[in-house]
Design an enzyme around this catalytic site. Sequence first.
Site, PDB file in Angstrom:
ATOM      1  N   TRP A  17     -22.977 112.764  21.903  1.00 11.62           N
ATOM      2  CA  TRP A  17     -23.715 111.611  22.436  1.00 11.62           C
ATOM      3  C   TRP A  17     -22.765 110.482  22.793  1.00 11.62           C
ATOM      4  O   TRP A  17     -22.907 109.839  23.832  1.00 11.62           O
ATOM      5  CB  TRP A  17     -24.798 111.145  21.458  1.00 11.62           C
ATOM      6  CG  TRP A  17     -25.861 112.173  21.252  1.00 11.62           C
ATOM      7  CD1 TRP A  17     -26.193 112.801  20.092  1.00 11.62           C
ATOM      8  CD2 TRP A  17     -26.746 112.718  22.263  1.00 11.62           C
ATOM      9  NE1 TRP A  17     -27.211 113.695  20.311  1.00 11.62           N
ATOM     10  CE2 TRP A  17     -27.571 113.665  21.620  1.00 11.62           C
ATOM     11  CE3 TRP A  17     -26.914 112.496  23.635  1.00 11.62           C
ATOM     12  CZ2 TRP A  17     -28.554 114.390  22.305  1.00 11.62           C
ATOM     13  CZ3 TRP A  17     -27.891 113.215  24.316  1.00 11.62           C
ATOM     14  CH2 TRP A  17     -28.701 114.151  23.653  1.00 11.62           C
TER      15      TRP A  17
ATOM     16  N   ASP B 231     -25.432 103.034  18.977  1.00 13.13           N
ATOM     17  CA  ASP B 231     -26.486 104.007  19.250  1.00 13.13           C
ATOM     18  C   ASP B 231     -26.964 104.511  17.892  1.00 13.13           C
ATOM     19  O   ASP B 231     -26.279 105.286  17.229  1.00 13.13           O
ATOM     20  CB  ASP B 231     -25.925 105.156  20.097  1.00 13.13           C
ATOM     21  CG  ASP B 231     -26.941 106.281  20.301  1.00 13.13           C
ATOM     22  OD1 ASP B 231     -28.077 106.168  19.808  1.00 13.13           O
ATOM     23  OD2 ASP B 231     -26.579 107.276  20.963  1.00 13.13           O
TER      24      ASP B 231
ATOM     25  N   LYS C 243     -36.495 110.529  16.879  1.00 10.39           N
ATOM     26  CA  LYS C 243     -35.824 111.130  15.740  1.00 10.39           C
ATOM     27  C   LYS C 243     -36.422 110.591  14.437  1.00 10.39           C
ATOM     28  O   LYS C 243     -36.989 111.325  13.660  1.00 10.39           O
ATOM     29  CB  LYS C 243     -34.317 110.846  15.778  1.00 10.39           C
ATOM     30  CG  LYS C 243     -33.624 111.167  17.108  1.00 10.39           C
ATOM     31  CD  LYS C 243     -33.400 112.617  17.332  1.00 10.39           C
ATOM     32  CE  LYS C 243     -32.873 113.035  18.693  1.00 10.39           C
ATOM     33  NZ  LYS C 243     -31.889 112.225  19.374  1.00 10.39           N
TER      34      LYS C 243
HETATM   35  C1  LIG Z   1     -31.118 112.312  20.706  1.00  5.69           C
HETATM   36  C2  LIG Z   1     -30.015 111.354  20.863  1.00  5.69           C
HETATM   37  C3  LIG Z   1     -29.734 110.748  22.096  1.00  5.69           C
HETATM   38  C4  LIG Z   1     -30.485 111.069  23.374  1.00  5.69           C
HETATM   39  O1  LIG Z   1     -31.768 110.580  23.335  1.00  5.69           O
HETATM   40  P1  LIG Z   1     -32.754 110.713  24.592  1.00  5.69           P
HETATM   41  O2  LIG Z   1     -33.968 110.004  24.118  1.00  5.69           O
HETATM   42  O3  LIG Z   1     -32.976 112.170  24.833  1.00  5.69           O
HETATM   43  O4  LIG Z   1     -32.118 110.049  25.752  1.00  5.69           O
HETATM   44  C5  LIG Z   1     -28.708 109.812  22.138  1.00  5.69           C
HETATM   45  N1  LIG Z   1     -28.001 109.498  21.047  1.00  5.69           N
HETATM   46  C6  LIG Z   1     -28.236 110.085  19.843  1.00  5.69           C
HETATM   47  C7  LIG Z   1     -27.406 109.694  18.670  1.00  5.69           C
HETATM   48  C8  LIG Z   1     -29.243 111.015  19.715  1.00  5.69           C
HETATM   49  O5  LIG Z   1     -29.484 111.593  18.528  1.00  5.69           O
END
Ligand SMILES: *Cc1c(COP(=O)(O)O)cnc(C)c1O
Length: 361
Positions: free
Chosen positions: A105, A173, A197
């Site tokens: 990511w 993030d 998540k």
């Molecule tokens: C799942 C995830 C993403 C991507 O998320 P989307 O909603 O599919 O754009 C980005 N960063 C992390 C750490 C993730 O776990």
Amino acid sequence: MDHKRIYNFSAGPAVLPVKVVEKVRDNLLNFDGCGMGVMELSHRGPQFKQIIEDCEANLRELLSIGSDYAVVFTTGGATNQFSMVPMNLAKADGGAASYVVTGSWSKKALAEAKRFTETQVAGTSEDKNFSYLPKNLDIPQNASYVHFTSNNTIFGTQYQNEPEAGGNALVCDASSDFLHKKLDVSKYGLIYAGAQKNLGPAGVTIAIIRKDLLERAPDSLPKMLDYRTYVEGASLSNTPPAFPIYVVGEVLKWLKDQGGLDKMEARNREKAAILYDYIDGNDFYAGTAEKESRSVMNVCFRLKDENLEAEFIKVAGESGFNGLKGHRSVGGVRASIYNAFPKEGVEELVKFMGQFAEAHS
Ligand SMILES: *Cc1c(COP(=O)(O)O)cnc(C)c1O
């Protein structure tokens, strides 16, 4: 109707608290007795106004977010934030955007930033397939910001404390561990997290931004990619993802009912310890991340005999454990045990792992 729920270890979209799902179900036809279902409410009406205001207020309470920070609800997932962050926060007078690269990511976030601004890599753990968190970061002076991923969903590593940003704005993030514990928002310039998540259903992404940073954005930005549009319009300048916001709001109330984020952290640590202690205590299984970098959200491990992994996933599935397959880029097994995942499910998984090991030794 069969209400039996299996244990869902999916990395995302992921398990939600049963109490929340039940309450949402009850409000689908008739929200709070208003005669309309929650998905059918106008985003300009009084009911939704209350929903989004309560959602923000509860988030602010759980994280003690100060008034110098804005909270916005956006769409496009965390992936859209990979673009919005450099578009909005790159300094006009230069200063590279600095990225700590700890997994797929953060690599994607960096690649996207390169499209908009100078970038620099403060540190990376790619040399050992992202199994650890790099120390001794090389942080430039006068960076536009320093970006890191607090929990690496795919590789199962997680920061215990945020990295030092050397006086630059720290951008996080937090998609896969947001609200798994309390954090000190005042250390951050911007925190973003997709909901699916640890927070709610897919469709809404939350960003918390220190207000002074909003002024960096060039006026030429497309309106919907400019954080100011969301701040000035209270995330209602266009139709927001109303239903996901409602469910996130219910998850926040649930977190408060559980006793808040310190309680949640203790519970998360307890669950992860059950699993890691078991993995470390036998030689049939082996964790993939270095111990000091391990995630309490995504527990990644391999079977010593990797040829047995497909069988493990298959038999686990038949036994009521879903979503254990590691990400397609790394293989192995991944047990995602977010806030809503019950401790019994972890205990049951450990039991199953013991039986599987016995049957194949
Ligand atoms: C799942 C995830 C993403 C991507 O998320 P989307 O909603 O599919 O754009 C980005 N960063 C992390 C750490 C993730 O776990």
